[in-house]
Design a protein around this motif. Sequence first.
Motif, PDB file in Angstrom:
ATOM      1  N   PHE A 525     -23.905 -69.437  14.218  1.00 48.99           N
ATOM      2  CA  PHE A 525     -24.495 -68.194  14.718  1.00 48.99           C
ATOM      3  C   PHE A 525     -25.045 -67.408  13.538  1.00 48.99           C
ATOM      4  O   PHE A 525     -24.415 -67.306  12.479  1.00 48.99           O
ATOM      5  CB  PHE A 525     -23.448 -67.365  15.460  1.00 48.99           C
ATOM      6  CG  PHE A 525     -23.951 -66.006  15.870  1.00 48.99           C
ATOM      7  CD1 PHE A 525     -24.792 -65.856  16.961  1.00 48.99           C
ATOM      8  CD2 PHE A 525     -23.585 -64.879  15.143  1.00 48.99           C
ATOM      9  CE1 PHE A 525     -25.264 -64.606  17.327  1.00 48.99           C
ATOM     10  CE2 PHE A 525     -24.046 -63.624  15.507  1.00 48.99           C
ATOM     11  CZ  PHE A 525     -24.888 -63.485  16.600  1.00 48.99           C
ATOM     12  N   PHE A 526     -26.245 -66.864  13.738  1.00 48.19           N
ATOM     13  CA  PHE A 526     -26.880 -66.075  12.690  1.00 48.19           C
ATOM     14  C   PHE A 526     -27.484 -64.827  13.311  1.00 48.19           C
ATOM     15  O   PHE A 526     -28.137 -64.898  14.364  1.00 48.19           O
ATOM     16  CB  PHE A 526     -27.986 -66.896  12.005  1.00 48.19           C
ATOM     17  CG  PHE A 526     -28.778 -66.130  10.982  1.00 48.19           C
ATOM     18  CD1 PHE A 526     -28.335 -66.036   9.671  1.00 48.19           C
ATOM     19  CD2 PHE A 526     -29.960 -65.494  11.327  1.00 48.19           C
ATOM     20  CE1 PHE A 526     -29.061 -65.333   8.732  1.00 48.19           C
ATOM     21  CE2 PHE A 526     -30.690 -64.790  10.396  1.00 48.19           C
ATOM     22  CZ  PHE A 526     -30.242 -64.706   9.089  1.00 48.19           C
ATOM     23  N   ALA A 527     -27.258 -63.683  12.673  1.00 50.68           N
ATOM     24  CA  ALA A 527     -27.837 -62.415  13.129  1.00 50.68           C
ATOM     25  C   ALA A 527     -28.287 -61.625  11.910  1.00 50.68           C
ATOM     26  O   ALA A 527     -27.597 -61.599  10.881  1.00 50.68           O
ATOM     27  CB  ALA A 527     -26.829 -61.615  13.938  1.00 50.68           C
ATOM     28  N   TYR A 528     -29.448 -60.992  12.038  1.00 54.12           N
ATOM     29  CA  TYR A 528     -29.984 -60.195  10.936  1.00 54.12           C
ATOM     30  C   TYR A 528     -30.690 -58.978  11.523  1.00 54.12           C
ATOM     31  O   TYR A 528     -31.583 -59.111  12.375  1.00 54.12           O
ATOM     32  CB  TYR A 528     -30.966 -61.029  10.109  1.00 54.12           C
ATOM     33  CG  TYR A 528     -31.519 -60.304   8.903  1.00 54.12           C
ATOM     34  CD1 TYR A 528     -30.681 -59.890   7.876  1.00 54.12           C
ATOM     35  CD2 TYR A 528     -32.885 -60.045   8.781  1.00 54.12           C
ATOM     36  CE1 TYR A 528     -31.178 -59.244   6.763  1.00 54.12           C
ATOM     37  CE2 TYR A 528     -33.394 -59.394   7.674  1.00 54.12           C
ATOM     38  CZ  TYR A 528     -32.540 -58.997   6.670  1.00 54.12           C
ATOM     39  OH  TYR A 528     -33.031 -58.343   5.576  1.00 54.12           O
ATOM     40  N   TRP A 529     -30.283 -57.809  11.083  1.00 51.33           N
ATOM     41  CA  TRP A 529     -30.863 -56.548  11.544  1.00 51.33           C
ATOM     42  C   TRP A 529     -31.353 -55.790  10.322  1.00 51.33           C
ATOM     43  O   TRP A 529     -30.615 -55.616   9.358  1.00 51.33           O
ATOM     44  CB  TRP A 529     -29.823 -55.743  12.321  1.00 51.33           C
ATOM     45  CG  TRP A 529     -30.316 -54.392  12.780  1.00 51.33           C
ATOM     46  CD1 TRP A 529     -31.560 -54.088  13.231  1.00 51.33           C
ATOM     47  CD2 TRP A 529     -29.559 -53.181  12.804  1.00 51.33           C
ATOM     48  NE1 TRP A 529     -31.642 -52.755  13.551  1.00 51.33           N
ATOM     49  CE2 TRP A 529     -30.428 -52.174  13.305  1.00 51.33           C
ATOM     50  CE3 TRP A 529     -28.244 -52.848  12.475  1.00 51.33           C
ATOM     51  CZ2 TRP A 529     -30.004 -50.853  13.460  1.00 51.33           C
ATOM     52  CZ3 TRP A 529     -27.830 -51.540  12.641  1.00 51.33           C
ATOM     53  CH2 TRP A 529     -28.703 -50.553  13.126  1.00 51.33           C
ATOM     54  N   ARG A 530     -32.598 -55.335  10.378  1.00 53.59           N
ATOM     55  CA  ARG A 530     -33.186 -54.619   9.249  1.00 53.59           C
ATOM     56  C   ARG A 530     -33.991 -53.433   9.756  1.00 53.59           C
ATOM     57  O   ARG A 530     -34.808 -53.571  10.676  1.00 53.59           O
ATOM     58  CB  ARG A 530     -34.082 -55.548   8.426  1.00 53.59           C
ATOM     59  CG  ARG A 530     -34.628 -54.892   7.168  1.00 53.59           C
ATOM     60  CD  ARG A 530     -35.223 -55.931   6.239  1.00 53.59           C
ATOM     61  NE  ARG A 530     -36.491 -56.442   6.697  1.00 53.59           N
ATOM     62  CZ  ARG A 530     -37.601 -56.493   5.948  1.00 53.59           C
ATOM     63  NH1 ARG A 530     -37.579 -56.050   4.711  1.00 53.59           N
ATOM     64  NH2 ARG A 530     -38.711 -56.999   6.433  1.00 53.59           N
ATOM     65  N   VAL A 531     -33.772 -52.282   9.134  1.00 49.90           N
ATOM     66  CA  VAL A 531     -34.527 -51.067   9.419  1.00 49.90           C
ATOM     67  C   VAL A 531     -35.067 -50.540   8.096  1.00 49.90           C
ATOM     68  O   VAL A 531     -34.306 -50.377   7.135  1.00 49.90           O
ATOM     69  CB  VAL A 531     -33.648 -49.992  10.088  1.00 49.90           C
ATOM     70  CG1 VAL A 531     -34.470 -48.735  10.374  1.00 49.90           C
ATOM     71  CG2 VAL A 531     -33.025 -50.520  11.371  1.00 49.90           C
ATOM     72  N   TYR A 532     -36.361 -50.308   8.030  1.00 53.18           N
ATOM     73  CA  TYR A 532     -36.943 -49.784   6.796  1.00 53.18           C
ATOM     74  C   TYR A 532     -38.030 -48.777   7.125  1.00 53.18           C
ATOM     75  O   TYR A 532     -38.644 -48.809   8.200  1.00 53.18           O
ATOM     76  CB  TYR A 532     -37.497 -50.910   5.919  1.00 53.18           C
ATOM     77  CG  TYR A 532     -38.476 -51.828   6.594  1.00 53.18           C
ATOM     78  CD1 TYR A 532     -39.840 -51.565   6.584  1.00 53.18           C
ATOM     79  CD2 TYR A 532     -38.039 -52.987   7.239  1.00 53.18           C
ATOM     80  CE1 TYR A 532     -40.743 -52.417   7.198  1.00 53.18           C
ATOM     81  CE2 TYR A 532     -38.935 -53.842   7.852  1.00 53.18           C
ATOM     82  CZ  TYR A 532     -40.284 -53.549   7.831  1.00 53.18           C
ATOM     83  OH  TYR A 532     -41.178 -54.387   8.443  1.00 53.18           O
ATOM     84  N   GLU A 533     -38.242 -47.866   6.183  1.00 50.49           N
ATOM     85  CA  GLU A 533     -39.224 -46.804   6.374  1.00 50.49           C
ATOM     86  C   GLU A 533     -39.905 -46.500   5.048  1.00 50.49           C
ATOM     87  O   GLU A 533     -39.331 -46.698   3.969  1.00 50.49           O
ATOM     88  CB  GLU A 533     -38.568 -45.544   6.932  1.00 50.49           C
ATOM     89  CG  GLU A 533     -37.487 -44.970   6.041  1.00 50.49           C
ATOM     90  CD  GLU A 533     -36.770 -43.779   6.680  1.00 50.49           C
ATOM     91  OE1 GLU A 533     -36.810 -43.668   7.919  1.00 50.49           O
ATOM     92  OE2 GLU A 533     -36.177 -42.980   5.934  1.00 50.49           O
ATOM     93  N   ARG A 534     -41.126 -45.996   5.156  1.00 55.09           N
ATOM     94  CA  ARG A 534     -41.929 -45.663   3.991  1.00 55.09           C
ATOM     95  C   ARG A 534     -42.563 -44.303   4.218  1.00 55.09           C
ATOM     96  O   ARG A 534     -42.966 -43.960   5.330  1.00 55.09           O
ATOM     97  CB  ARG A 534     -43.026 -46.708   3.750  1.00 55.09           C
ATOM     98  CG  ARG A 534     -43.781 -46.559   2.444  1.00 55.09           C
ATOM     99  CD  ARG A 534     -44.863 -47.616   2.326  1.00 55.09           C
ATOM    100  NE  ARG A 534     -45.490 -47.630   1.013  1.00 55.09           N
ATOM    101  CZ  ARG A 534     -46.472 -46.821   0.638  1.00 55.09           C
ATOM    102  NH1 ARG A 534     -46.942 -45.916   1.485  1.00 55.09           N
ATOM    103  NH2 ARG A 534     -46.991 -46.892  -0.568  1.00 55.09           N
TER     104      ARG A 534
END
Length: 643
Positions: A525-534
Amino acid sequence: MRRLPPSALCALLLGTIPARAQEQYRGGDFPALPADSSLHVNTASVLFDRNLNTYNWIGRAAIDTTAAGGFHVGFLEQYLSNVIEFQGGGAQAIPKLQSGQENLALALRAPATGSVAGAFQWTAFSYSDNKGTGLNNVSSENVLGGAALTPWPWITLTPMAGYRWDAQAGIRDRGMSYMAEAVLPSLDADGYLLSGSARFRQDNLAPRSLLGDFAHMSAEKVFSAYARDSMDVGVNRNRHEFYDPADSMIESRTEQVFTFADRLDYNLDPTVTSSFFVSIYGRGLDKDLRNWNAVFPAPAPFNTHIDEFHLDSWAQAGYRSPDGRASAWVRLSYSERSEIHSAKEPGGASGALDSLWSQSNAQEHINDNTARHTQLSGAAVVPVSSSDRVELAGSVGILRYDTPSALNVEDRDELLVALTLSTWHRVSRTLDVGIVLGGSIDHLVYLLSERSANNNFNRVLRLSPRTIFRPSEGFTSINAFEVLANYTVYDFEQQLPSVKSFSYRQFAWLDSTAFDLTHRIGFDFFAYWRVYERGQLEWTQFREVLQNEANELTYAVQCRVAPAARTLFAVGVRYFGQTNYAYTQGVRRVDTFLNSIGPTCAIAWEPGAHSRLTFEGWYQRQRQPGGVSRSLASMTMNIVVTL
């Protein structure tokens, strides 16, 4: 506009950019299938890869064997092909873009007497490209025959002669080829272990003449159990010539290279070591143009010459405790690189020609430059207890880039300081916890006013906790969190309204878990969550105006089955979603949304100890901005046979 929270200072990644809107599954979400990490001498392999509308073929076959009676055979074949297929059809469809390259080489050696052997070489090369860049179609074939002479056990001489056929830009050439090689495998001279090789190569393809000469020598001396010195010296001379039918010109590029390197290792005692290294690289490159087959020869541009010089040096000291748990090293390095460009003086006496040469020479000297880089770096690993350790690594360096010409405004200085501190703690036999804290400061300063608007400070901070959980032999879970921030502040932002400082901040979470139900069946199982802002940054008040934001989420799960030894089958499903937001007067709104979902599969099969087949494939249904949907299939297949 809002004030940045203090937590935003914990961060990483200089130059991180948002993921591509068409991110595809590349099989990296799960543990990699078994791969061959070495190149065997006698192998054959085929790799096929399709990603969206791009197809790649890579083939390789190599044989290096000696039969009974000392008869030696060497064979190498390499093939690369790339095809880009455009979507859509009809009479106006864009043709496929494709390129291909193939290399073939065959070497035979048959013993005649004790110190003489017959030698034969055949090489072929072909390249084709319809992408409109570089050489479109080139081919070459060369046959050489001669003898391998071994007058003494420590040296082999191989004189050879033959013929070469060449095709370039639709023009076919042919002519005699001459080559002589000398190999010194190993020679012990009063404790100095010497080895080297040399080659003279000339191809007379009138009106072109090609050269490929080199000589290399290495020496190593072990003075004691604590001291060793090794040295390498080499010279190269190469000349390549190319047709330019449009201008009836032949471009000749002649390169002469000198290299020298020396490394001294000295151990003060078994736990303290020191090393000193210096290398010098000098290169002269002549670019000459001459008329060829022109009814009315046009005056050729001035020929040019480039002198390059590289110096690399460092001194290092290291320490490792007798039990190997604690270690540290520190290195001081200095490197220098310089280039001098010039136009060659024309032959004959002509005032008008001299004036043109002076202008061309001045234009070439605009590219002269010198770069000097000094750096102090080091690292240490300190065990705090039997279950804790601390690791520290850092560096500080300065780069000075100078250009003598007043017309070149790229003169600059750059200071870079980086530091990383990490700790690891064994909570129990099943749980490890680590924290990585890092940061860097980069100050770029252009020395001339024409480029000073780009002067800036770049500050990067990163905080990354992570855990490794192993409750049983068949269960492993790795979790990592990361908070990073990247702040770029321009020195003259207040004086230049067009220059705006900016910030980039990111939060990410990753989970990778693998567990085995039995010794043949398991799940990943693989999970990846990413939040980015500029956003635009006001550094003095530490406030920002957000411009865009993105939220990405990836899930992947697969079931793997090993029905027999050296066999693995896996099937799964993967989901990827990306939502992009834009800010208008501080109000966030959805700009674009993209998601895709589809099955994945993988096969690894080793029918024997000398062969292997691996296959990875994925299919996805992708919904793009505007509600448009399309289906995409990709795959990678690799077949390796070891003889």
